[in-house]
Design a protein around this motif. Sequence first.
Motif, PDB file in Angstrom:
ATOM      1  N   VAL A   1       0.862  -1.176   0.000  1.00 34.96           N
ATOM      2  CA  VAL A   1       0.000   0.000   0.000  1.00 34.96           C
ATOM      3  C   VAL A   1       0.903   1.231   0.000  1.00 34.96           C
ATOM      4  O   VAL A   1       1.957   1.233   0.639  1.00 34.96           O
ATOM      5  N   ASP A   2       0.522   2.236  -0.745  1.00 34.00           N
ATOM      6  CA  ASP A   2       1.294   3.480  -0.769  1.00 34.00           C
ATOM      7  C   ASP A   2       0.882   4.361   0.402  1.00 34.00           C
ATOM      8  O   ASP A   2      -0.312   4.575   0.651  1.00 34.00           O
ATOM      9  N   ILE A   3       1.879   4.844   1.130  1.00 29.49           N
ATOM     10  CA  ILE A   3       1.651   5.865   2.153  1.00 29.49           C
ATOM     11  C   ILE A   3       2.177   7.175   1.578  1.00 29.49           C
ATOM     12  O   ILE A   3       3.372   7.292   1.291  1.00 29.49           O
ATOM     13  N   ILE A   4       1.291   8.136   1.391  1.00 31.65           N
ATOM     14  CA  ILE A   4       1.688   9.434   0.839  1.00 31.65           C
ATOM     15  C   ILE A   4       1.781  10.431   1.986  1.00 31.65           C
ATOM     16  O   ILE A   4       0.797  10.672   2.700  1.00 31.65           O
ATOM     17  N   LEU A   5       2.970  10.971   2.166  1.00 31.84           N
ATOM     18  CA  LEU A   5       3.238  11.886   3.277  1.00 31.84           C
ATOM     19  C   LEU A   5       3.500  13.294   2.772  1.00 31.84           C
ATOM     20  O   LEU A   5       3.978  13.491   1.646  1.00 31.84           O
ATOM     21  N   ALA A   6       3.188  14.260   3.624  1.00 31.87           N
ATOM     22  CA  ALA A   6       3.431  15.669   3.304  1.00 31.87           C
ATOM     23  C   ALA A   6       3.782  16.401   4.594  1.00 31.87           C
ATOM     24  O   ALA A   6       3.488  15.913   5.696  1.00 31.87           O
ATOM     25  N   PRO A   7       4.418  17.560   4.505  1.00 33.66           N
ATOM     26  CA  PRO A   7       4.681  18.348   5.709  1.00 33.66           C
ATOM     27  C   PRO A   7       3.367  18.734   6.387  1.00 33.66           C
ATOM     28  O   PRO A   7       2.355  18.972   5.709  1.00 33.66           O
ATOM     29  N   ASP A   8       3.378  18.782   7.692  1.00 32.70           N
ATOM     30  CA  ASP A   8       2.187  19.188   8.441  1.00 32.70           C
ATOM     31  C   ASP A   8       1.757  20.580   7.980  1.00 32.70           C
ATOM     32  O   ASP A   8       2.543  21.526   8.048  1.00 32.70           O
ATOM     33  N   PRO A   9       0.524  20.736   7.483  1.00 29.51           N
ATOM     34  CA  PRO A   9       0.088  22.039   6.956  1.00 29.51           C
ATOM     35  C   PRO A   9      -0.001  23.135   8.010  1.00 29.51           C
ATOM     36  O   PRO A   9      -0.114  24.317   7.662  1.00 29.51           O
ATOM     37  N   ARG A  10       0.077  22.761   9.286  1.00 26.36           N
ATOM     38  CA  ARG A  10       0.070  23.774  10.333  1.00 26.36           C
ATOM     39  C   ARG A  10       1.407  24.516  10.417  1.00 26.36           C
ATOM     40  O   ARG A  10       1.493  25.591  11.007  1.00 26.36           O
ATOM     41  N   LEU A  11       2.455  23.943   9.825  1.00 24.10           N
ATOM     42  CA  LEU A  11       3.748  24.611   9.792  1.00 24.10           C
ATOM     43  C   LEU A  11       3.701  25.781   8.819  1.00 24.10           C
ATOM     44  O   LEU A  11       2.958  25.767   7.828  1.00 24.10           O
ATOM     45  N   ASP A  12       4.540  26.792   9.071  1.00 23.08           N
ATOM     46  CA  ASP A  12       4.610  27.888   8.108  1.00 23.08           C
ATOM     47  C   ASP A  12       5.356  27.419   6.856  1.00 23.08           C
ATOM     48  O   ASP A  12       5.920  26.326   6.817  1.00 23.08           O
ATOM     49  N   ALA A  13       5.328  28.255   5.818  1.00 19.76           N
ATOM     50  CA  ALA A  13       5.876  27.859   4.519  1.00 19.76           C
ATOM     51  C   ALA A  13       7.348  27.489   4.602  1.00 19.76           C
ATOM     52  O   ALA A  13       7.794  26.530   3.961  1.00 19.76           O
ATOM     53  N   LEU A  14       8.125  28.223   5.395  1.00 25.92           N
ATOM     54  CA  LEU A  14       9.554  27.940   5.522  1.00 25.92           C
ATOM     55  C   LEU A  14       9.780  26.560   6.121  1.00 25.92           C
ATOM     56  O   LEU A  14      10.585  25.772   5.613  1.00 25.92           O
ATOM     57  N   ARG A  15       9.053  26.246   7.213  1.00 25.51           N
ATOM     58  CA  ARG A  15       9.237  24.944   7.874  1.00 25.51           C
ATOM     59  C   ARG A  15       8.715  23.807   7.005  1.00 25.51           C
ATOM     60  O   ARG A  15       9.279  22.710   6.993  1.00 25.51           O
ATOM     61  N   GLN A  16       7.641  24.042   6.276  1.00 24.21           N
ATOM     62  CA  GLN A  16       7.168  23.006   5.364  1.00 24.21           C
ATOM     63  C   GLN A  16       8.221  22.693   4.305  1.00 24.21           C
ATOM     64  O   GLN A  16       8.436  21.528   3.963  1.00 24.21           O
TER      65      GLN A  16
END
Length: 268
Positions: free
Chosen positions: A194-209
């Motif tokens: 199964v594919d797990i698709i991950l992304a930066p937590d959207p609560r972070l600001d743009a720099l931290r993402q």
Amino acid sequence: MAPHKHQEKHFFYIEMVGYWQVHLAINELSDTFAVSRQRGSEIFKHYREAHPDNFYQAGNRWFANSEFSCHYINKSPHQYLNWLLGNTAFSANTYRPQHPARNIDADILRDVSIALTRQQAVDIRYTAMKGKPEERLISPQTLVFAAGRWHIRAWCFMRSEYRDFVLTRITDAEIDDLKSCHDLPIDHHWQEQVDIILAPDPRLDALRQQLIADEYAMIQGRLTLSVKRAMVTYQLHEMGISFPYTALSEIEQQLVIVNKSDVEAWCF
């Protein structure tokens, strides 16, 4: 002429130190392989005969040339860092927090290992975290190291399904020579991915993402991991991702699952 196995091991060391640390000390080479300094010098001489352009001498020291050509290592940072962790000669330059060894019974492990290689069954006494000690008959399929401990993936004859058994929670084991382990069902949860698709937590600001995206070499802000269905929970644990999400801050969570509906069926 290709180097023999001992030479490959020596040459691997020479390139690992030469490429990543630039300076090579003959005495460290000798100490690493427990040979005399004279023998260490001979080993390095053989390497230089095979690859004369990789090192130059300055006084009594040897240094890697700027155009260093690798033949035995792949220049991967992960290869180098993992090698450092396993090389006591460089322990002063590295540190890894302790992971206390789990108390695995050697006789139990041996019976499980024999049964696995011979495709036999094992009678075990097992205690799950949410249960009482039980007698189980299992057919070991794969040894798995995940979440800091060893498991055995096995067919459970009592439950009629494949399950994971923590080795340290098996308190008794005996090979069953009479039980047939042939024609067991296919372990679809192990065979299928199964594919797990991950992304930066959207609560972070743009720099931290962006920092998180760069750290994981994400493509368009996404990281896709193809994982055995049976290993989804362990994979998330290894990456510090709680699911379902707990009350972690965005700094603690850092990564979120984009395709939750595809993943949640395989979490336990």
